[in-house]
Motif scaffolding. Structure first.
Motif, PDB file in Angstrom:
ATOM      1  N   ALA A 166    -110.391  78.934 -20.142  1.00 45.50           N
ATOM      2  CA  ALA A 166    -109.850  78.516 -18.784  1.00 45.50           C
ATOM      3  C   ALA A 166    -110.592  77.589 -17.728  1.00 45.50           C
ATOM      4  O   ALA A 166    -111.477  78.721 -17.598  1.00 45.50           O
ATOM      5  CB  ALA A 166    -108.799  78.774 -18.678  1.00 45.50           C
ATOM      6  N   ARG A 167    -109.824  76.348 -17.371  1.00 48.54           N
ATOM      7  CA  ARG A 167    -110.847  76.905 -16.056  1.00 48.54           C
ATOM      8  C   ARG A 167    -110.169  77.000 -14.675  1.00 48.54           C
ATOM      9  O   ARG A 167    -108.724  76.651 -14.329  1.00 48.54           O
ATOM     10  CB  ARG A 167    -111.292  75.767 -16.025  1.00 48.54           C
ATOM     11  N   ALA A 168    -110.717  77.860 -14.153  1.00 50.70           N
ATOM     12  CA  ALA A 168    -109.203  78.501 -13.208  1.00 50.70           C
ATOM     13  C   ALA A 168    -108.092  78.366 -13.004  1.00 50.70           C
ATOM     14  O   ALA A 168    -107.168  78.525 -13.050  1.00 50.70           O
ATOM     15  CB  ALA A 168    -109.757  76.978 -11.651  1.00 50.70           C
ATOM     16  N   GLY A 169    -108.094  78.927 -14.237  1.00 47.79           N
ATOM     17  CA  GLY A 169    -106.798  79.933 -14.559  1.00 47.79           C
ATOM     18  C   GLY A 169    -105.921  78.040 -15.523  1.00 47.79           C
ATOM     19  O   GLY A 169    -104.838  78.748 -15.964  1.00 47.79           O
ATOM     20  N   LYS A 170    -106.380  77.916 -15.665  1.00 51.02           N
ATOM     21  CA  LYS A 170    -105.841  76.003 -16.462  1.00 51.02           C
ATOM     22  C   LYS A 170    -106.932  75.994 -17.814  1.00 51.02           C
ATOM     23  O   LYS A 170    -108.102  75.907 -17.932  1.00 51.02           O
ATOM     24  CB  LYS A 170    -105.473  75.151 -15.767  1.00 51.02           C
ATOM     25  N   ALA A 171    -105.998  76.399 -19.139  1.00 50.53           N
ATOM     26  CA  ALA A 171    -106.489  76.345 -20.183  1.00 50.53           C
ATOM     27  C   ALA A 171    -107.338  74.497 -20.393  1.00 50.53           C
ATOM     28  O   ALA A 171    -106.338  73.545 -20.217  1.00 50.53           O
ATOM     29  CB  ALA A 171    -105.754  76.000 -21.200  1.00 50.53           C
ATOM     30  N   VAL A 172    -107.979  74.606 -20.827  1.00 51.46           N
ATOM     31  CA  VAL A 172    -109.400  73.761 -21.131  1.00 51.46           C
ATOM     32  C   VAL A 172    -109.807  73.147 -22.919  1.00 51.46           C
ATOM     33  O   VAL A 172    -109.875  71.748 -22.637  1.00 51.46           O
ATOM     34  CB  VAL A 172    -110.257  73.183 -19.855  1.00 51.46           C
TER      35      VAL A 172
END
Length: 73
Positions: A29-35
């Motif tokens: 994740a990047r900044a808590g968002k799954a990427v």
């Protein structure tokens, strides 16, 4: 499903790869968002050549009959 941030993934990449190979679902994740999702690569089964069977007649290269040739014109 295990979610790690990019910095953790960089630090523990070898461990995450090993866990993924063992079947664990790992998401980066990047900044808590799954990427991205880390998944193992499975080799495709080998391809077999010549799965079809057919017969080639002895006269396959002989000239076409006149009525057949006329149909193509």
């Amino acid at each position: 499903m295990k979610q790690v941030n990019i910095q953790q993934a960089k630090t523990h990449l070898s461990d995450l790869i090993q866990r993924s190979e063992q079947g664990e679902d790992i998401v980066i994740a990047r900044a808590g968002k799954a990427v991205v999702r880390l998944v193992p690569v499975h080799e495709p089964p080998p391809r077999q050549f010549g799965g079809m069977t057919f017969d080639v007649p002895d006269d396959f290269d002989s000239p076409l009959p006149e009525e057949e040739l006329a149909a193509w014109e």
